[in-house]
Motif scaffolding. Structure first.
Motif, PDB file in Angstrom:
ATOM      1  N   VAL A 107       0.841  -1.211   0.000  1.00  0.00           N
ATOM      2  CA  VAL A 107       0.000   0.000   0.000  1.00  0.00           C
ATOM      3  C   VAL A 107       0.869   1.250   0.000  1.00  0.00           C
ATOM      4  CG1 VAL A 107      -1.735   1.319   1.282  1.00  0.00           C
ATOM      5  CG2 VAL A 107      -1.945  -1.166   1.119  1.00  0.00           C
ATOM      6  N   SER A 108       1.930   1.253   0.788  1.00  0.00           N
ATOM      7  CA  SER A 108       2.786   2.448   0.832  1.00  0.00           C
ATOM      8  C   SER A 108       3.493   2.650  -0.513  1.00  0.00           C
ATOM      9  CB  SER A 108       3.809   2.348   1.972  1.00  0.00           C
ATOM     10  OG  SER A 108       4.594   1.182   1.832  1.00  0.00           O
ATOM     11  N   SER A 109       3.837   1.537  -1.209  1.00  0.00           N
ATOM     12  CA  SER A 109       4.478   1.660  -2.534  1.00  0.00           C
ATOM     13  C   SER A 109       3.525   2.260  -3.555  1.00  0.00           C
ATOM     14  CB  SER A 109       4.942   0.287  -3.023  1.00  0.00           C
ATOM     15  OG  SER A 109       5.970  -0.194  -2.203  1.00  0.00           O
ATOM     16  N   VAL A 110       2.283   1.788  -3.549  1.00  0.00           N
ATOM     17  CA  VAL A 110       1.291   2.320  -4.490  1.00  0.00           C
ATOM     18  C   VAL A 110       1.088   3.817  -4.263  1.00  0.00           C
ATOM     19  CG1 VAL A 110      -1.142   2.241  -5.196  1.00  0.00           C
ATOM     20  CG2 VAL A 110       0.100   0.115  -4.795  1.00  0.00           C
ATOM     21  N   TYR A 111       1.061   4.223  -2.996  1.00  0.00           N
ATOM     22  CA  TYR A 111       0.844   5.639  -2.687  1.00  0.00           C
ATOM     23  C   TYR A 111       1.991   6.505  -3.225  1.00  0.00           C
ATOM     24  CZ  TYR A 111      -0.274   9.877  -0.079  1.00  0.00           C
ATOM     25  OH  TYR A 111      -0.585  11.165   0.267  1.00  0.00           O
ATOM     26  N   LYS A 112       3.220   5.974  -3.140  1.00  0.00           N
ATOM     27  CA  LYS A 112       4.369   6.734  -3.629  1.00  0.00           C
ATOM     28  C   LYS A 112       4.396   6.760  -5.160  1.00  0.00           C
ATOM     29  CE  LYS A 112       7.376   5.877   0.340  1.00  0.00           C
ATOM     30  NZ  LYS A 112       8.419   4.990   0.882  1.00  0.00           N
ATOM     31  N   GLU A 113       4.069   5.627  -5.772  1.00  0.00           N
ATOM     32  CA  GLU A 113       4.227   5.491  -7.221  1.00  0.00           C
ATOM     33  C   GLU A 113       3.036   6.019  -8.021  1.00  0.00           C
ATOM     34  OE1 GLU A 113       4.967   1.342  -7.622  1.00  0.00           O
ATOM     35  OE2 GLU A 113       6.768   1.431  -6.356  1.00  0.00           O
ATOM     36  N   ASP A 114       1.831   5.866  -7.456  1.00  0.00           N
ATOM     37  CA  ASP A 114       0.637   6.273  -8.220  1.00  0.00           C
ATOM     38  C   ASP A 114      -0.438   6.836  -7.276  1.00  0.00           C
ATOM     39  OD1 ASP A 114      -1.219   6.678 -10.161  1.00  0.00           O
ATOM     40  OD2 ASP A 114      -1.236   4.612 -10.923  1.00  0.00           O
ATOM     41  N   PRO A 115      -0.150   7.969  -6.635  1.00  0.00           N
ATOM     42  CA  PRO A 115      -1.102   8.533  -5.665  1.00  0.00           C
ATOM     43  C   PRO A 115      -2.442   8.914  -6.296  1.00  0.00           C
ATOM     44  CG  PRO A 115       0.650  10.105  -6.135  1.00  0.00           C
ATOM     45  CD  PRO A 115       1.049   8.814  -6.762  1.00  0.00           C
ATOM     46  N   ASP A 116      -2.433   9.288  -7.555  1.00  0.00           N
ATOM     47  CA  ASP A 116      -3.691   9.690  -8.201  1.00  0.00           C
ATOM     48  C   ASP A 116      -4.658   8.516  -8.315  1.00  0.00           C
ATOM     49  OD1 ASP A 116      -2.848  12.279  -8.445  1.00  0.00           O
ATOM     50  OD2 ASP A 116      -2.094  12.039 -10.488  1.00  0.00           O
ATOM     51  N   LYS A 117      -4.114   7.344  -8.622  1.00  0.00           N
ATOM     52  CA  LYS A 117      -4.950   6.147  -8.706  1.00  0.00           C
ATOM     53  C   LYS A 117      -5.598   5.845  -7.355  1.00  0.00           C
ATOM     54  CE  LYS A 117      -4.745   1.243  -9.949  1.00  0.00           C
ATOM     55  NZ  LYS A 117      -3.851   0.112 -10.342  1.00  0.00           N
ATOM     56  N   MET A 118      -4.808   6.033  -6.311  1.00  0.00           N
ATOM     57  CA  MET A 118      -5.315   5.787  -4.960  1.00  0.00           C
ATOM     58  C   MET A 118      -6.385   6.821  -4.597  1.00  0.00           C
ATOM     59  SD  MET A 118      -2.947   4.975  -1.643  1.00  0.00           S
ATOM     60  CE  MET A 118      -2.453   3.303  -2.015  1.00  0.00           C
ATOM     61  N   LYS A 119      -6.171   8.047  -4.988  1.00  0.00           N
ATOM     62  CA  LYS A 119      -7.145   9.101  -4.686  1.00  0.00           C
ATOM     63  C   LYS A 119      -8.459   8.861  -5.431  1.00  0.00           C
ATOM     64  CE  LYS A 119      -3.670  12.614  -3.678  1.00  0.00           C
ATOM     65  NZ  LYS A 119      -2.922  13.784  -4.195  1.00  0.00           N
ATOM     66  N   GLU A 120      -8.344   8.347  -6.653  1.00  0.00           N
ATOM     67  CA  GLU A 120      -9.541   8.044  -7.440  1.00  0.00           C
ATOM     68  C   GLU A 120     -10.359   6.939  -6.759  1.00  0.00           C
ATOM     69  OE1 GLU A 120     -10.583   6.196 -11.846  1.00  0.00           O
ATOM     70  OE2 GLU A 120      -8.629   7.129 -11.508  1.00  0.00           O
ATOM     71  N   PHE A 121      -9.650   5.903  -6.279  1.00  0.00           N
ATOM     72  CA  PHE A 121     -10.338   4.815  -5.574  1.00  0.00           C
ATOM     73  C   PHE A 121     -10.960   5.326  -4.277  1.00  0.00           C
ATOM     74  CE2 PHE A 121     -10.221   1.313  -2.427  1.00  0.00           C
ATOM     75  CZ  PHE A 121     -11.135   0.458  -3.047  1.00  0.00           C
ATOM     76  N   ALA A 122     -10.245   6.185  -3.551  1.00  0.00           N
ATOM     77  CA  ALA A 122     -10.746   6.734  -2.283  1.00  0.00           C
ATOM     78  C   ALA A 122     -12.024   7.532  -2.504  1.00  0.00           C
ATOM     79  CB  ALA A 122      -9.681   7.612  -1.631  1.00  0.00           C
ATOM     80  N   ALA A 123     -12.083   8.275  -3.604  1.00  0.00           N
ATOM     81  CA  ALA A 123     -13.277   9.084  -3.900  1.00  0.00           C
ATOM     82  C   ALA A 123     -14.493   8.181  -4.115  1.00  0.00           C
ATOM     83  CB  ALA A 123     -13.028   9.952  -5.126  1.00  0.00           C
ATOM     84  N   LYS A 124     -14.295   7.078  -4.870  1.00  0.00           N
ATOM     85  CA  LYS A 124     -15.403   6.157  -5.123  1.00  0.00           C
ATOM     86  C   LYS A 124     -15.839   5.444  -3.846  1.00  0.00           C
ATOM     87  CE  LYS A 124     -14.163   5.232  -9.950  1.00  0.00           C
ATOM     88  NZ  LYS A 124     -13.580   4.226 -10.879  1.00  0.00           N
ATOM     89  N   LEU A 125     -14.859   5.011  -3.051  1.00  0.00           N
ATOM     90  CA  LEU A 125     -15.171   4.287  -1.821  1.00  0.00           C
ATOM     91  C   LEU A 125     -15.890   5.196  -0.827  1.00  0.00           C
ATOM     92  CD1 LEU A 125     -14.967   1.707  -0.164  1.00  0.00           C
ATOM     93  CD2 LEU A 125     -12.687   2.407   0.567  1.00  0.00           C
ATOM     94  N   THR A 126     -15.440   6.436  -0.728  1.00  0.00           N
ATOM     95  CA  THR A 126     -16.077   7.381   0.194  1.00  0.00           C
ATOM     96  C   THR A 126     -17.511   7.652  -0.221  1.00  0.00           C
ATOM     97  OG1 THR A 126     -13.944   8.392   0.700  1.00  0.00           O
ATOM     98  CG2 THR A 126     -15.916   9.686   1.223  1.00  0.00           C
ATOM     99  N   GLU A 127     -17.737   7.737  -1.521  1.00  0.00           N
ATOM    100  CA  GLU A 127     -19.104   7.925  -2.014  1.00  0.00           C
ATOM    101  C   GLU A 127     -19.958   6.713  -1.647  1.00  0.00           C
ATOM    102  OE1 GLU A 127     -21.939  10.369  -3.542  1.00  0.00           O
ATOM    103  OE2 GLU A 127     -19.810  10.825  -3.192  1.00  0.00           O
ATOM    104  N   GLY A 128     -19.356   5.533  -1.743  1.00  0.00           N
ATOM    105  CA  GLY A 128     -20.057   4.312  -1.359  1.00  0.00           C
ATOM    106  C   GLY A 128     -20.421   4.296   0.115  1.00  0.00           C
ATOM    107  N   ILE A 129     -19.512   4.781   0.942  1.00  0.00           N
ATOM    108  CA  ILE A 129     -19.775   4.853   2.386  1.00  0.00           C
ATOM    109  C   ILE A 129     -20.931   5.812   2.663  1.00  0.00           C
ATOM    110  CG2 ILE A 129     -18.816   5.599   4.612  1.00  0.00           C
ATOM    111  CD1 ILE A 129     -16.046   4.706   3.480  1.00  0.00           C
ATOM    112  N   LYS A 130     -20.923   6.942   1.981  1.00  0.00           N
ATOM    113  CA  LYS A 130     -21.984   7.932   2.188  1.00  0.00           C
ATOM    114  C   LYS A 130     -23.345   7.405   1.753  1.00  0.00           C
ATOM    115  CE  LYS A 130     -19.091  12.081   1.817  1.00  0.00           C
ATOM    116  NZ  LYS A 130     -18.731  13.243   0.979  1.00  0.00           N
ATOM    117  N   ASN A 131     -23.342   6.612   0.684  1.00  0.00           N
ATOM    118  CA  ASN A 131     -24.610   6.125   0.136  1.00  0.00           C
ATOM    119  C   ASN A 131     -25.091   4.827   0.773  1.00  0.00           C
ATOM    120  OD1 ASN A 131     -24.816   8.272  -1.646  1.00  0.00           O
ATOM    121  ND2 ASN A 131     -23.630   7.234  -3.234  1.00  0.00           N
ATOM    122  N   ALA A 132     -24.189   4.116   1.442  1.00  0.00           N
ATOM    123  CA  ALA A 132     -24.573   2.851   2.079  1.00  0.00           C
ATOM    124  C   ALA A 132     -25.597   3.130   3.174  1.00  0.00           C
ATOM    125  CB  ALA A 132     -23.340   2.165   2.667  1.00  0.00           C
TER     126      ALA A 132
END
Length: 682
Positions: free
Chosen positions: A141-166
């Motif tokens: 997880v720490s490697s992905v954050y260093k190498e591709d933070p935008d991908k992680m941020k995109e996933f976080a946005a979708k997951l957070t929306e899922g949490i709000k809508n659950a």
């Protein structure tokens, strides 16, 4: 000078769970605004680890990973590490548990481990992991954050929306319609998940779910459904005889790992025991089963012996683990026995003792030990051994006394001595139900002592509550769960004391909830106050779990307050809340049992029983001996201006009025006559 090699920021906390981790080499922080700001400042991922003091697998993960310096170095280098006591901060737990469930096909549990962006939005989550797997996850997880933070941020946005809508609930604007056919269908579908032979839900593990049994006791009684009434009796009996119930010291463990209630997960929680006291007391009134009475007395004795403080508060839990004879932490070590020890202690009637508690090879557990449990009732044993019930009871009491004395020599499980408002309210309600069932003033004394503790220590000057009490200090702004359970407990306390201060306190707390928790869009209540720091989502809690949802408790409260005060706002809101969640309740009754309790109030007659006069408490005593779940009690030994009591007081006689929505039948002076005016069947 400290004997510890490491000390982190948790050392300043009061939570026993957080303090257990205060000397880990991990640089743990508590959940706070300052910690979250630190993550943003350092642009580090946040590692959020959630658990509680009595959690066995939390301890295992601590020993394997959080006490390991190599693992700690990885965590400290790449993450801001936050430890959360889920019992103190259910709001935080709720958010990240939902994230973990969304990522893991609905599975969750504790320890709960989530990794989030510096702004708190989650990107990964799971539960317990062995050390090698944990290290692998941290590095990836720490490697992905260093190498591709935008991908992680995109996933976080979708997951957070899922949490709000659950679990998102919208206002149901269709015509309100509650029918017996509908609830019969719900219960019929629910029966597919029931174990009619062993009680509880089918399969393993088995959790004692008090709100399920309470609802099913009421439903089966009101619909004359003997099969379901037998199911409730079977469940409560098997639990009482089983190993989930501490046969020596009383009290219930959190759940059974097997289908036979034999081996529990040995942690003992206040919230289970408080609610189970209510269930067994209510079931006794409905069935007059003497075993249920015995369980109420044994459970409250356990709570008073091991979970009570002198001021009237109740502690949270006892750990599943304690040190065995080798000084090693072992689950259940405090509760289990070797056959050799039992033979040494029980010097007479050992054959009878062995039969009574299943000391045989067929029931042997780990390390050649036995967890005492029963598969035969007292009636079966007395018949088999030609004993009177009195003789058997004396022998059992003697065995329990011997074993309890011996057990006190063992190292005790750790105590979580924080005092939580909502869990105390559940125990308070249990005591009111025990008093109602048995008219034993000890139960009322305990209820009043706890109610006054809450008012003195947890009720603030601004009318709000705090959630936590520890080391003489009250803190943490309370959640809806705390308000709902306290209102519920005070309403129950009013109904056994007729002291209007408890009714007034309940109303004041409900009004406070409207000011700080109410969602005008859905007409439900948020879990967190508008005065709390905002998390990534503000949830509305509707699913009845081991503890009913805060909204279902609140809806039941508003239904009663609507009757007590003739308040249309409360009454309409209760109906709308139920209407909003009805579709979900139809899917599986077990997750909606407390909502379904309210549902029953709308499909049959619901009675207001007003008792007015100098002997009102005597008449109330008589009323309490009959199981009438579709009623509320209102009463006074003097003149009262409560809407349901106005113009009803007479100095010369005590009168009972049986009313529906304020319209009363002819007043009577005898409870037997009042009973005839009440219809309990649907």
């Amino acid at each position: 000078m400290s004997d510890h090699s490491y000390t982190n920021a948790l050392i300043n906390e009061t939570s026993p769970y957080l303090l257990q981790h205060a000397h880990n080499p991990v640089d743990w922080y508590p959940w706070s605004k300052e910690t979250l700001e630190l993550a943003k400042k350092e642009n580090k991922l946040i590692l959020i680890s959630v658990g509680y003091a009595a959690c066995h697998w939390c301890h295992v993960m601590e020993r394997e990973s959080f006490e390991d310096t190599a693992v700690a170095n990885i965590m400290n280098q790449h993450f801001i590490n936050i430890k959360v006591d889920r019992e103190e901060r259910p709001d935080v737990d709720q958010i990240y548990m939902k994230a973990v469930q969304l990522m893991n096909n609905g599975r969750g549990g504790w320890p709960l481990n989530a990794i989030a962006l510096p702004d708190g939005r989650p990107v990964w989550g799971g539960t317990y992991f062995p050390k090698e797997n944990w290290v692998d996850i941290l590095n990836k997880v720490s490697s992905v954050y260093k190498e591709d933070p935008d991908k992680m941020k995109e996933f976080a946005a979708k997951l957070t929306e899922g949490i709000k809508n659950a679990d998102l609930i919208t206002l149901n604007t269709k015509a309100t319609d509650f029918s017996k056919i509908e609830i019969d269908t719900i219960v019929s579908n629910w029966t597919e998940y029931m174990d009619f032979d062993l009680g509880g839900s089918a399969g393993a593990p088995k959790f004692p779910l008090p709100n399920n049994f309470d609802f099913l006791l009421r439903y089966s009684t009101q619909t004359s459904n003997q099969k379901l009434l037998d199911y409730v009796n079977t469940s409560l009996t098997k639990m009482a005889l089983g190993g989930i119930h501490d046969q020596v010291g009383g009290g219930f463990a959190r759940y059974s790992v097997d289908a036979k209630w034999h081996i529990p997960h040995f942690e003992k929680m206040l919230y289970d025991n408080g609610q189970l006291v209510s269930v067994y007391a209510n079931a006794y009134v409905a069935t007059k089963n003497p075993l249920f009475k015995k369980i109420v007395y044994q459970t409250t004795t356990f709570v008073e012996r091991e979970l009570s403080n002198k001021q009237g508060g109740f502690y949270s839990s006892l750990d599943a683990d304690s040190n065995n004879e080798k000084g090693e932490l072992e689950e259940g070590a405090f509760y289990v026995w070797s056959k050799e020890d039992l033979e040494r202690l029980i010097t007479t009637d050992f054959e009878l003792f062995s039969d009574y508690y299943n000391i045989s090879d067929a029931w042997k557990w780990e390390h050649e030990n036995y967890n005492l449990h029963r598969t035969k009732t007292d009636e079966e044993i007395t018949k088999q051994y030609n004993l009177s019930q009195e003789d058997l009871s004396k022998k059992v009491d003697n065995w329990r006394s011997i074993l309890l004395t011996e057990r006190e020599k063992k190292e005790r499980p750790r105590l979580d001595d924080k005092i939580l408002t909502s869990w105390n309210a559940l125990m308070l309600k249990g005591y009111t139900h025990a008093f109602r069932a048995f008219n034993d003033t000890h139960f009322l004394d305990m209820a009043l002592k706890n109610a006054n503790f809450i008012v003195k220590n947890q009720l603030r000057e601004d009318g709000g509550l705090n959630r936590n009490f520890k080391n003489g200090k009250s803190n943490i702004n309370a959640y809806l769960e705390d308000y709902a359970t306290t209102i519920d407990a005070f309403l129950n306390l009013y109904q056994v004391t007729l002291d209007e201060q408890w009714l007034q306190n309940a109303k004041q707390l409900a009004d406070y909830c409207y000011d700080h928790f109410y969602d005008t869009k859905s007409q439900l209540f948020h879990f967190t106050s508008d005065m709390d720091d905002q998390l990534i989502a503000r949830k509305i809690d509707i699913n009845d779990d081991v503890i009913p949802s805060s909204n279902s408790i609140m809806a039941n409260n508003l239904f009663l307050l609507g009757h007590y005060y003739g308040n249309k706002k409360y009454a309409d809101n209760a109906s709308q809340m139920l209407h909003n969640v009805k579709e979900q309740a139809l899917q599986y009754g077990g997750n909606s049992a407390n909502w379904l309790w309210l549902y029953l109030n709308y499909i049959g007659d619901f009675y207001e029983v007003a008792i007015s006069g100098k002997n009102a408490k005597i008449k109330l005593e008589e009323f309490n001996q009959k199981y009438i779940p579709n009623k509320l009690i209102v009463g006074s030994t003097k003149d009262s201006d409560l809407p349901l009591l106005e113009y009803k007081y007479n100095d010369d006689q005590t009168t009972i009025y049986v009313c529906i929505d304020g319209t009363c039948q002819l007043p009577v002076n005898e409870t037997t006559k009042a009973f005839k005016q009440i219809k309990t069947t649907l």
